[in-house]
Design an enzyme around this catalytic site. Sequence first.
Site, PDB file in Angstrom:
ATOM      1  CB  CYS A 176      -0.094  -7.638  11.397  1.00  0.00           C
ATOM      2  SG  CYS A 176       1.324  -6.604  11.854  1.00  0.00           S
ATOM      3  CB  THR A 177       3.174 -10.581  15.270  1.00  0.00           C
ATOM      4  OG1 THR A 177       4.193  -9.891  14.523  1.00  0.00           O
ATOM      5  CG2 THR A 177       3.046 -12.011  14.760  1.00  0.00           C
ATOM      6  CG  HIS A 178       3.825  -4.675  14.969  1.00  0.00           C
ATOM      7  ND1 HIS A 178       4.654  -5.507  14.258  1.00  0.00           N
ATOM      8  CD2 HIS A 178       4.610  -3.677  15.471  1.00  0.00           C
ATOM      9  CE1 HIS A 178       5.895  -5.014  14.323  1.00  0.00           C
ATOM     10  NE2 HIS A 178       5.886  -3.923  15.043  1.00  0.00           N
ATOM     11  CB  CYS A 200       7.145 -11.228  10.545  1.00  0.00           C
ATOM     12  SG  CYS A 200       6.839  -9.903   9.358  1.00  0.00           S
ATOM     13  CG  ASN A 201       0.827 -12.723  10.028  1.00  0.00           C
ATOM     14  OD1 ASN A 201       0.072 -13.658   9.866  1.00  0.00           O
ATOM     15  ND2 ASN A 201       1.071 -12.228  11.232  1.00  0.00           N
ATOM     16  CB  THR A 202       4.939  -8.785   6.366  1.00  0.00           C
ATOM     17  OG1 THR A 202       3.902  -8.090   7.058  1.00  0.00           O
ATOM     18  CG2 THR A 202       5.257  -8.059   5.085  1.00  0.00           C
ATOM     19  CG  ASP A 218       7.827  -8.907  13.845  1.00  0.00           C
ATOM     20  OD1 ASP A 218       7.553  -8.968  12.634  1.00  0.00           O
ATOM     21  OD2 ASP A 218       7.203  -8.165  14.633  1.00  0.00           O
ATOM     22  CB  SER A 219       9.462  -5.832  10.982  1.00  0.00           C
ATOM     23  OG  SER A 219       8.207  -5.684  11.605  1.00  0.00           O
ATOM     24  CE1 TYR A 260      12.007  -5.494   7.774  1.00  0.00           C
ATOM     25  CE2 TYR A 260      11.386  -7.803   8.017  1.00  0.00           C
ATOM     26  CZ  TYR A 260      12.360  -6.815   8.044  1.00  0.00           C
ATOM     27  OH  TYR A 260      13.653  -7.145   8.336  1.00  0.00           O
ATOM     28  N   GLY A 261       5.597  -4.041   6.362  1.00  0.00           N
ATOM     29  CA  GLY A 261       4.286  -4.247   5.743  1.00  0.00           C
ATOM     30  C   GLY A 261       4.016  -3.516   4.447  1.00  0.00           C
TER      31      GLY A 261
END
Length: 211
Positions: A176-178, A70-72, A7-8, A39-40
């Site tokens: 968004c995983t965050h 990471c969805n982005t 992920d970012s 990254y978004g």
Amino acid sequence: MKIAIFDSGIGGLSVFNAVKKSFPQLEIVFRNDQKNMPYGDKTKNELLLLVKPFFDQFQAENFDIVIIACNTVSTTILSELREQYKFTIIPVIPMIREASLITKNKTIAICATPTTLKSSKYSVLKFKYGQNLNILEPDCREWATMIQKKQINEMKIKQTIEDILNKKCDVVVLACTHYHWIENDIKKICFNKASVIQPEEKIIAKLKQLL
Ligand code: DGL
């Protein structure tokens, strides 16, 4: 079996914790690109350049499976990555299909980064599963950085969620995983008005199937 989660930033760590809990015996590493987070707000080309060195390294180290937590990245450059690398890739994508199956009010909210919302994959998902739905896309552009820096503006999040609840949303998709780190806070705000869904169980099921 070598597995990596990417992920970012710390969004992937939430996925890592969930996967590791389900498969304590597996060798799993977590890598992220905190230096270039978020990254978004990045373009497709910027993401390709940033992600490449990490994926080259996964290839050099002979990883078998890479989970893009990471969805982005998953919604923007998945096909390019699948073309270039030979290991199996598990992406995370916004759960519009799942939300469409449980919404009663036919109104759902997708909480995601601007780049995810602009991606063609996201448009395809909306077209496939969301044609009969009212899909709200609240402005969450600051959330990932707030969460990464642990400077969460609870008031702002509350206002955003209350606004979608007022619009009769009954399923909130964390895309968004965050945002997994504030899942419990969002659930509290939604209480009995809306369900909150995120993809960790789906990733675990996919991994089980592959193993
Ligand atoms: N956690 C990532 C996602 O799922 C990206 C957050 C960011 O770096 O903006 O989209």
